[in-house]
Design an enzyme around this catalytic site. Structure first.
Site, PDB file in Angstrom:
ATOM      1  N   GLU A  41      -2.484  53.717  34.748  1.00 14.78           N
ATOM      2  CA  GLU A  41      -1.611  52.554  34.985  1.00 14.78           C
ATOM      3  C   GLU A  41      -0.582  52.933  36.069  1.00 14.78           C
ATOM      4  OE1 GLU A  41       0.663  51.873  31.421  1.00 14.78           O
ATOM      5  OE2 GLU A  41       1.431  49.930  32.080  1.00 14.78           O
ATOM      6  N   LYS A 112      -1.680  42.872  33.113  1.00 17.20           N
ATOM      7  CA  LYS A 112      -1.411  43.335  31.736  1.00 17.20           C
ATOM      8  C   LYS A 112      -0.872  42.207  30.854  1.00 17.20           C
ATOM      9  CE  LYS A 112       0.841  47.285  29.435  1.00 17.20           C
ATOM     10  NZ  LYS A 112       1.657  48.491  29.691  1.00 17.20           N
ATOM     11  N   CYS A 145      -3.097  50.121  29.016  1.00 17.44           N
ATOM     12  CA  CYS A 145      -2.225  50.846  28.101  1.00 17.44           C
ATOM     13  C   CYS A 145      -1.945  50.111  26.792  1.00 17.44           C
ATOM     14  CB  CYS A 145      -0.931  51.236  28.833  1.00 17.44           C
ATOM     15  SG  CYS A 145      -0.139  52.665  28.044  1.00 17.44           S
TER      16      CYS A 145
HETATM   17  C1  ACM Z   1       2.553  51.445  28.050  1.00 20.71           C
HETATM   18  O1  ACM Z   1       2.015  50.367  27.815  1.00 20.71           O
HETATM   19  N1  ACM Z   1       2.666  51.904  29.279  1.00 20.71           N
HETATM   20  C2  ACM Z   1       3.073  52.275  26.974  1.00 20.71           C
END
Ligand code: ACM
Length: 266
Positions: A41, A112, A145
């Site tokens: 990420e 995301k 993530c």
């Molecule tokens: C995250 O979602 N970077 C912990």
């Protein structure tokens, strides 16, 4: 059915040094023998932005920016697919995104869905669906993530036919590597989680230590490989994609057909 080599590239980005971070990642990709590779990420910028303005200044267009172009070049050269997390700017919006590029260039962007902690102050909430794409013999889907904590993300990708979940990450909590075993078992898919290592404390008193432990998990929950917590490292393993197409776990149980949607609250 295809056997392909899947890889994670665990990196140690330096905040704000996009050129250095990208060129370092390219060197690591070039040294790999892989068909599908995953970078962490926000691999190109680093993670802990102080403000939305700072993130906007470092963010790029997902299709035509420097990050996308450089990754597409190496993907064409090496005839491979790459998923990579990056800060994406769209007008006044900034997303924590992952792009997928292949031998013929840009394929897709995923923004995301589940933002973690201070990310809510920096990024706009993702607005792209969980989608599946062809990647040279495998069907792949992306999540980023913290999406791991929402089983619906992996489930949606699996129901849409993903064989492999590509999972760029910047993990700081300890649970994800083990939890992804369950995500794979309950969906009978592969997952490649690419995390980073190192620390960032760009906001005083908010030191983040990234846990590494990038990994590749099989549909039966086997850990095919897992990195340590300290070093930048890359690993590739050959996988048999057909394992992810077998959703039967006994002659009488199919994990998708046995779902009791009549009993689940939405
Ligand atoms: C995250 O979602 N970077 C912990």
């Amino acid at each position: 059915m295809a056997r392909i080599k899947a890889a994670f590239i665990q990196t140690r980005p330096v905040f704000g040094e996009t050129g250095k971070n990208v060129e370092d990642a390219l060197k690591r990709i070039d040294a790999l023998d892989a068909d599908v590779a995953v970078l962490p990420e926000l691999f190109s910028t680093g993670y802990q932005f102080r403000s939305k303005k700072e993130a906007a200044a470092l963010a790029e267009d997902a299709r035509m920016g420097y990050v996308s172009d450089r990754l597409a070049e190496i993907a064409a050269d090496r005839k491979m697919h790459i998923a990579a997390g990056m800060a994406e700017r769209v007008g006044r919006k900034v997303y924590n995104s992952s792009i997928l590029v292949g031998p013929r260039g840009f394929i897709a962007v995923y923004r995301k869905a589940h933002l973690f902690w201070d990310e809510k102050k920096i990024f706009d909430k993702g607005d792209t669906p969980f989608e599946v794409h062809d990647a040279g013999g495998a069907r792949v889907g992306m999540m980023i993530c913290f999406d791991w904590l929402f089983p619906e993300a992996a489930r949606t990708l699996a129901l849409k036919g993903a064989d492999i979940i590509l999972h760029p990450s910047n993990l700081v909590l300890p649970h994800c590597p083990q939890a992804m075993i369950t995500r794979c078992l309950e969906n009978r898919v592969f997952a490649v989680t690419a995390n980073r290592v190192g620390t960032e404390e760009r906001i005083q008193g908010r030191r983040l230590r990234f846990i590494g432990q990038s990994q590749i998990i099989a549909p039966d929950g086997r850990i095919l490989c897992r990195a340590g917590s300290v070093r930048a490292e890359a690993k590739a393993v050959e996988i048999d994609v057909s394992e992810a197409r077998k959703k039967k776990i006994t002659p009488l149980n199919d994990i998708f057909r046995d779902r009791r949607r009549d009993m689940y609250e939405l």
